[in-house]
Design a protein around this motif. Structure first.
Motif, PDB file in Angstrom:
ATOM      1  N   PHE A 154      11.735  -0.770  -4.774  1.00 15.89           N
ATOM      2  CA  PHE A 154      10.816  -2.087  -4.399  1.00 15.89           C
ATOM      3  C   PHE A 154      11.695  -3.470  -4.431  1.00 15.89           C
ATOM      4  O   PHE A 154      11.394  -4.347  -3.512  1.00 15.89           O
ATOM      5  N   TRP A 155      12.636  -3.403  -5.450  1.00 15.21           N
ATOM      6  CA  TRP A 155      13.439  -4.661  -5.496  1.00 15.21           C
ATOM      7  C   TRP A 155      14.340  -4.942  -4.175  1.00 15.21           C
ATOM      8  O   TRP A 155      14.697  -6.082  -3.949  1.00 15.21           O
ATOM      9  N   ARG A 156      14.872  -3.780  -3.788  1.00 15.74           N
ATOM     10  CA  ARG A 156      15.792  -3.810  -2.686  1.00 15.74           C
ATOM     11  C   ARG A 156      15.004  -3.918  -1.311  1.00 15.74           C
ATOM     12  O   ARG A 156      15.515  -4.856  -0.570  1.00 15.74           O
ATOM     13  N   ALA A 157      13.597  -3.462  -1.263  1.00  8.85           N
ATOM     14  CA  ALA A 157      12.937  -3.970  -0.197  1.00  8.85           C
ATOM     15  C   ALA A 157      12.458  -5.702  -0.191  1.00  8.85           C
ATOM     16  O   ALA A 157      12.498  -6.314   0.573  1.00  8.85           O
ATOM     17  N   MET A 158      12.381  -5.986  -1.589  1.00  7.48           N
ATOM     18  CA  MET A 158      12.017  -7.498  -1.768  1.00  7.48           C
ATOM     19  C   MET A 158      13.318  -8.297  -1.153  1.00  7.48           C
ATOM     20  O   MET A 158      13.168  -9.611  -0.873  1.00  7.48           O
ATOM     21  N   SER A 159      14.380  -7.863  -1.613  1.00  6.82           N
ATOM     22  CA  SER A 159      15.775  -8.412  -1.387  1.00  6.82           C
ATOM     23  C   SER A 159      15.734  -8.720   0.088  1.00  6.82           C
ATOM     24  O   SER A 159      16.062  -9.625   0.857  1.00  6.82           O
ATOM     25  N   HIS A 160      15.328  -7.692   1.007  1.00  7.28           N
ATOM     26  CA  HIS A 160      15.304  -7.799   2.618  1.00  7.28           C
ATOM     27  C   HIS A 160      14.295  -8.898   3.053  1.00  7.28           C
ATOM     28  O   HIS A 160      14.692  -9.489   3.918  1.00  7.28           O
ATOM     29  N   ASN A 161      13.087  -8.684   2.227  1.00  5.54           N
ATOM     30  CA  ASN A 161      12.259 -10.044   2.854  1.00  5.54           C
ATOM     31  C   ASN A 161      12.536 -11.190   2.388  1.00  5.54           C
ATOM     32  O   ASN A 161      12.643 -12.072   3.113  1.00  5.54           O
ATOM     33  N   LEU A 162      13.413 -11.314   1.338  1.00  2.00           N
ATOM     34  CA  LEU A 162      14.006 -12.876   0.740  1.00  2.00           C
ATOM     35  C   LEU A 162      15.035 -13.137   1.984  1.00  2.00           C
ATOM     36  O   LEU A 162      15.170 -14.058   2.247  1.00  2.00           O
ATOM     37  N   GLN A 163      16.117 -12.208   2.344  1.00  2.00           N
ATOM     38  CA  GLN A 163      16.774 -12.330   3.542  1.00  2.00           C
ATOM     39  C   GLN A 163      16.170 -12.925   4.724  1.00  2.00           C
ATOM     40  O   GLN A 163      16.858 -13.781   5.294  1.00  2.00           O
ATOM     41  N   LEU A 164      15.177 -12.079   4.961  1.00  2.00           N
ATOM     42  CA  LEU A 164      14.274 -12.730   6.205  1.00  2.00           C
ATOM     43  C   LEU A 164      13.881 -13.946   5.948  1.00  2.00           C
ATOM     44  O   LEU A 164      13.739 -14.995   6.758  1.00  2.00           O
ATOM     45  N   LEU A 165      13.206 -14.360   4.632  1.00  3.52           N
ATOM     46  CA  LEU A 165      12.955 -15.572   4.467  1.00  3.52           C
ATOM     47  C   LEU A 165      13.889 -16.729   4.473  1.00  3.52           C
ATOM     48  O   LEU A 165      13.194 -17.905   4.818  1.00  3.52           O
ATOM     49  N   LEU A 190       7.550 -13.014   4.674  1.00  2.55           N
ATOM     50  CA  LEU A 190       7.367 -12.061   3.420  1.00  2.55           C
ATOM     51  C   LEU A 190       6.253 -10.646   3.947  1.00  2.55           C
ATOM     52  O   LEU A 190       6.289  -9.828   2.933  1.00  2.55           O
ATOM     53  N   ASP A 191       5.841 -10.865   5.110  1.00  3.84           N
ATOM     54  CA  ASP A 191       5.302  -9.620   5.386  1.00  3.84           C
ATOM     55  C   ASP A 191       6.133  -8.634   6.394  1.00  3.84           C
ATOM     56  O   ASP A 191       6.842  -7.905   5.989  1.00  3.84           O
ATOM     57  N   GLY A 192       6.196  -9.110   7.607  1.00  2.00           N
ATOM     58  CA  GLY A 192       7.337  -8.608   8.636  1.00  2.00           C
ATOM     59  C   GLY A 192       6.990  -7.135   9.008  1.00  2.00           C
ATOM     60  O   GLY A 192       7.806  -6.206   9.231  1.00  2.00           O
ATOM     61  N   PHE A 193       5.744  -6.479   8.645  1.00  2.00           N
ATOM     62  CA  PHE A 193       5.464  -5.188   8.606  1.00  2.00           C
ATOM     63  C   PHE A 193       5.458  -4.800  10.238  1.00  2.00           C
ATOM     64  O   PHE A 193       6.086  -3.676  10.464  1.00  2.00           O
ATOM     65  N   ALA A 194       4.610  -5.315  10.972  1.00  2.00           N
ATOM     66  CA  ALA A 194       4.283  -4.986  12.371  1.00  2.00           C
ATOM     67  C   ALA A 194       5.596  -4.711  13.266  1.00  2.00           C
ATOM     68  O   ALA A 194       5.915  -3.654  13.709  1.00  2.00           O
ATOM     69  N   LEU A 195       6.557  -5.588  13.285  1.00  2.00           N
ATOM     70  CA  LEU A 195       7.589  -5.189  14.200  1.00  2.00           C
ATOM     71  C   LEU A 195       8.560  -4.313  13.579  1.00  2.00           C
ATOM     72  O   LEU A 195       9.080  -3.467  14.092  1.00  2.00           O
ATOM     73  N   LEU A 196       8.766  -4.142  12.094  1.00  2.00           N
ATOM     74  CA  LEU A 196       9.556  -3.271  11.429  1.00  2.00           C
ATOM     75  C   LEU A 196       9.101  -1.869  11.970  1.00  2.00           C
ATOM     76  O   LEU A 196       9.820  -1.085  11.674  1.00  2.00           O
ATOM     77  N   GLN A 197       7.881  -1.812  11.548  1.00  2.00           N
ATOM     78  CA  GLN A 197       7.421  -0.342  11.713  1.00  2.00           C
ATOM     79  C   GLN A 197       7.136   0.086  13.028  1.00  2.00           C
ATOM     80  O   GLN A 197       7.335   1.353  13.212  1.00  2.00           O
ATOM     81  N   VAL A 198       7.345  -0.742  14.117  1.00  2.00           N
ATOM     82  CA  VAL A 198       7.712  -0.264  15.407  1.00  2.00           C
ATOM     83  C   VAL A 198       9.011  -0.122  15.698  1.00  2.00           C
ATOM     84  O   VAL A 198       9.383   1.029  16.146  1.00  2.00           O
ATOM     85  N   ILE A 199      10.084  -0.873  15.331  1.00  2.00           N
ATOM     86  CA  ILE A 199      11.474  -0.619  15.700  1.00  2.00           C
ATOM     87  C   ILE A 199      11.951   0.504  14.695  1.00  2.00           C
ATOM     88  O   ILE A 199      12.621   1.424  14.969  1.00  2.00           O
ATOM     89  N   LEU A 200      11.477   0.391  13.357  1.00  2.00           N
ATOM     90  CA  LEU A 200      12.383   1.122  12.403  1.00  2.00           C
ATOM     91  C   LEU A 200      11.265   1.476  11.466  1.00  2.00           C
ATOM     92  O   LEU A 200      11.224   1.262  10.326  1.00  2.00           O
ATOM     93  N   PRO A 201      10.588   2.407  11.842  1.00  2.00           N
ATOM     94  CA  PRO A 201       9.548   3.100  11.000  1.00  2.00           C
ATOM     95  C   PRO A 201       9.675   3.796   9.756  1.00  2.00           C
ATOM     96  O   PRO A 201       9.161   3.905   8.728  1.00  2.00           O
ATOM     97  N   ASP A 202      11.028   4.231   9.839  1.00  2.00           N
ATOM     98  CA  ASP A 202      11.560   5.057   8.386  1.00  2.00           C
ATOM     99  C   ASP A 202      12.131   4.075   7.695  1.00  2.00           C
ATOM    100  O   ASP A 202      13.061   4.609   6.620  1.00  2.00           O
ATOM    101  N   GLY A 203      12.072   2.941   7.663  1.00  2.23           N
ATOM    102  CA  GLY A 203      13.015   1.815   6.767  1.00  2.23           C
ATOM    103  C   GLY A 203      14.227   1.516   7.397  1.00  2.23           C
ATOM    104  O   GLY A 203      15.300   0.991   6.397  1.00  2.23           O
ATOM    105  N   GLY A 204      14.828   2.023   8.503  1.00  2.00           N
ATOM    106  CA  GLY A 204      16.179   1.928   8.923  1.00  2.00           C
ATOM    107  C   GLY A 204      17.124   2.831   8.276  1.00  2.00           C
ATOM    108  O   GLY A 204      16.717   3.564   7.290  1.00  2.00           O
TER     109      GLY A 204
END
Length: 303
Positions: free
Chosen positions: A63-74, A235-249
């Motif tokens: 969870f915290w790693r995913a949150m760090s990715h959101n913060l980078q996007l932010l 802080l969302d970013g779900f739609a695009l990432l789920q299409v390009i990299l649905p497995d989390g990259g």
């Protein structure tokens, strides 16, 4: 008479307020109540476990790693997107052949306006599919162009590299949102009074000084609101990432919180834990948005 007036106003507000409670407030309350259970989402059995899901979330490294990715996007996407949009808007709205106070922008600005806004018209899902092909290491356009110009050493599996996967997604997000904020900033600049710019020209202010001392301060509210709105999207970013990299990259290098929430609910069957993730994401959004709005509060510029 006054009592009748308030009753009349309340009669108009009652229905909208009821709809707001049912369709906005109620889902938040339900999500919080579900987060206090171990509900799997596929049965009627749910046991109250209190703050157990939140205690587990605090120690969840994924969870915290995913949150760090959101913060980078932010941090990266809003700054770059708004910077580019602000530059393009000033070039096509304020700059031109008529001096610092001119309107209409550089030659061909109307054509540029259509070109800049076009990416925002493309739906996120379609953009994700297109850029999936664009970044393809074998037949993708990006690597093909690099080979044509002799930069073969730069070619790589962009979405398969833990270093470049997230920046590649950031580039797509910037490409998508620049057009929208370009239109927002252009509208804000066109609403500014011309006499202020004429006074700046008479005082001998150049284009950069006029932009820094007049244009930017007068559209600060628009900039602030744009950053908050785009930050919430990041802080969302779900739609695009789920299409390009649905497995989390590669090695989970692009997984964001919304994707982790989706997997916890629909793959692992842990709706209670997924609801706790959603509540935590909502709180993070509020914690980041409210102080930013308060810090940016200033006296309103009247013109």
């Amino acid at each position: 008479m006054r009592y009748g007036k308030y009753r009349f106003i309340a009669s108009f507000l009652a229905v909208p307020l009821l709809l707001y409670i049912v369709f906005v407030i109620s889902p938040y309350v339900q999500a919080f109540s579900i987060s206090m259970t171990d509900w799997s989402g596929f049965s009627s059995d749910r046991n109250f476990i209190g703050l157990g899901n939140y205690a587990e979330l605090m120690g969840d490294g994924r969870f915290w790693r995913a949150m760090s990715h959101n913060l980078q996007l932010l941090i990266v996407v809003p700054l770059v997107t708004l910077g580019i949009a602000l530059f393009l808007a000033s070039m096509t709205t304020l700059a031109g052949r008529r001096g610092s106070a001119g309107r209409g922008g550089v030659r061909g600005s109307r054509f540029y306006q259509v070109v800049f806004f076009f990416p925002h018209v493309v739906p996120l899902v379609i953009a994700g599919v297109l850029f999936g092909f664009f970044y393809n290491p074998q037949a993708g356009l990006l690597n093909g162009l690099l080979r044509v110009v002799g930069f073969d050493w730069l070619t790589r599996a962009w979405l398969g590299d833990t270093t470049f996967a997230l920046p590649a997604v950031m580039a797509v997000l910037i490409w998508i949102y620049v057009g929208f904020y370009y239109v927002v900033f252009s509208a804000a600049m066109k609403s500014l009074p011309t006499d202020v710019f004429e006074a700046a020209v008479l005082d001998g202010a150049g284009r950069f000084r006029t932009f820094r001392s007049i244009t930017l301060p007068m559209i600060t509210d628009t900039l602030k609101t744009s950053y908050v709105y785009l930050g919430i999207l990041m802080l969302d970013g779900f739609a695009l990432l789920q299409v390009i990299l649905p497995d989390g990259g590669p090695d989970g290098s692009t997984e964001v919180v919304a994707q982790y929430l989706y997997r916890a609910a629909f793959t692992d069957g842990r709706f209670g834990y997924a609801s706790a993730i959603g509540v935590a994401l909502c709180l993070v959004t509020l914690v980041l948005a409210v102080p930013f709005l308060r810090m940016g509060r200033r006296e309103r510029v009247e013109y």
